[in-house]
Design a protein around this motif. Structure first.
Motif, PDB file in Angstrom:
ATOM      1  N   UNK A 163       0.832  -1.196   0.000  1.00  0.00           N
ATOM      2  CA  UNK A 163       0.000   0.000   0.000  1.00  0.00           C
ATOM      3  C   UNK A 163       0.869   1.250   0.000  1.00  0.00           C
ATOM      4  N   UNK A 164       2.149   1.044  -0.267  1.00  0.00           N
ATOM      5  CA  UNK A 164       3.106   2.153  -0.301  1.00  0.00           C
ATOM      6  C   UNK A 164       3.801   2.112  -1.655  1.00  0.00           C
ATOM      7  N   UNK A 165       3.999   3.283  -2.271  1.00  0.00           N
ATOM      8  CA  UNK A 165       4.711   3.354  -3.537  1.00  0.00           C
ATOM      9  C   UNK A 165       6.205   3.169  -3.243  1.00  0.00           C
ATOM     10  N   UNK A 166       6.776   2.079  -3.733  1.00  0.00           N
ATOM     11  CA  UNK A 166       8.183   1.790  -3.460  1.00  0.00           C
ATOM     12  C   UNK A 166       9.065   2.083  -4.674  1.00  0.00           C
ATOM     13  N   UNK A 167       8.563   2.847  -5.626  1.00  0.00           N
ATOM     14  CA  UNK A 167       9.356   3.150  -6.815  1.00  0.00           C
ATOM     15  C   UNK A 167      10.493   4.121  -6.514  1.00  0.00           C
ATOM     16  N   UNK A 168      10.402   4.872  -5.413  1.00  0.00           N
ATOM     17  CA  UNK A 168      11.465   5.787  -5.025  1.00  0.00           C
ATOM     18  C   UNK A 168      12.037   5.314  -3.691  1.00  0.00           C
ATOM     19  N   UNK A 169      13.243   4.808  -3.721  1.00  0.00           N
ATOM     20  CA  UNK A 169      13.860   4.225  -2.530  1.00  0.00           C
ATOM     21  C   UNK A 169      14.015   5.266  -1.427  1.00  0.00           C
ATOM     22  N   UNK A 170      14.375   6.477  -1.804  1.00  0.00           N
ATOM     23  CA  UNK A 170      14.558   7.539  -0.805  1.00  0.00           C
ATOM     24  C   UNK A 170      13.290   7.801  -0.028  1.00  0.00           C
ATOM     25  N   UNK A 171      12.169   7.886  -0.735  1.00  0.00           N
ATOM     26  CA  UNK A 171      10.880   8.113  -0.061  1.00  0.00           C
ATOM     27  C   UNK A 171      10.539   6.957   0.870  1.00  0.00           C
ATOM     28  N   UNK A 172      10.823   5.744   0.458  1.00  0.00           N
ATOM     29  CA  UNK A 172      10.539   4.575   1.290  1.00  0.00           C
ATOM     30  C   UNK A 172      11.381   4.617   2.553  1.00  0.00           C
ATOM     31  N   UNK A 173      12.666   4.961   2.425  1.00  0.00           N
ATOM     32  CA  UNK A 173      13.539   5.035   3.601  1.00  0.00           C
ATOM     33  C   UNK A 173      13.061   6.133   4.559  1.00  0.00           C
ATOM     34  N   UNK A 187      10.000   7.150   4.893  1.00  0.00           N
ATOM     35  CA  UNK A 187       8.781   6.635   5.502  1.00  0.00           C
ATOM     36  C   UNK A 187       9.111   5.661   6.634  1.00  0.00           C
ATOM     37  N   UNK A 188      10.103   4.799   6.402  1.00  0.00           N
ATOM     38  CA  UNK A 188      10.494   3.828   7.431  1.00  0.00           C
ATOM     39  C   UNK A 188      11.120   4.523   8.642  1.00  0.00           C
ATOM     40  N   UNK A 189      11.858   5.602   8.408  1.00  0.00           N
ATOM     41  CA  UNK A 189      12.477   6.334   9.519  1.00  0.00           C
ATOM     42  C   UNK A 189      11.423   6.993  10.405  1.00  0.00           C
ATOM     43  N   UNK A 190      10.279   7.346   9.824  1.00  0.00           N
ATOM     44  CA  UNK A 190       9.206   7.985  10.587  1.00  0.00           C
ATOM     45  C   UNK A 190       8.556   7.029  11.568  1.00  0.00           C
ATOM     46  N   UNK A 191       8.635   5.743  11.320  1.00  0.00           N
ATOM     47  CA  UNK A 191       7.935   4.769  12.166  1.00  0.00           C
ATOM     48  C   UNK A 191       8.730   4.367  13.337  1.00  0.00           C
TER      49      UNK A 191
END
Length: 77
Positions: free
Chosen positions: A61-71, A73-77
């Motif tokens: 349910x998360x757009x993983x096409x941009x690795x930076x955005x995913x990282x 997002x993970x840092x926020x949790x």
């Protein structure tokens, strides 16, 4: 006239030379030369198939096409 040298053969190679020597009634030098020439004439390897990356839906349910955005997002949790 050939080059004279001393080499150490692995047991399987020595057995292949001896087999060719016996079957063809030739000396060890000629057997080695025939086997080496056969190896040199053989194709070096099968051509490799072109690599194609396959994808599969993961139900994310998360757009993983941009690795930076995913990282981020993970840092926020």
């Amino acid at each position: 006239m050939g080059v004279r040298t001393t080499i150490t053969l692995e047991p399987d190679v020595a057995a292949a030379i001896e087999k060719v020597r016996r079957e063809e009634g030739i000396g060890p030098s000629e057997a080695v030369n025939r086997l080496v020439r056969a190896g040199l004439a053989a194709p070096s390897s099968k051509p490799r198939a072109e690599f194609h990356q396959r994808g599969a839906p993961l139900g994310l349910k998360v757009d993983v096409s941009n690795v930076g955005d995913v990282l981020d997002l993970l840092d926020e949790r």
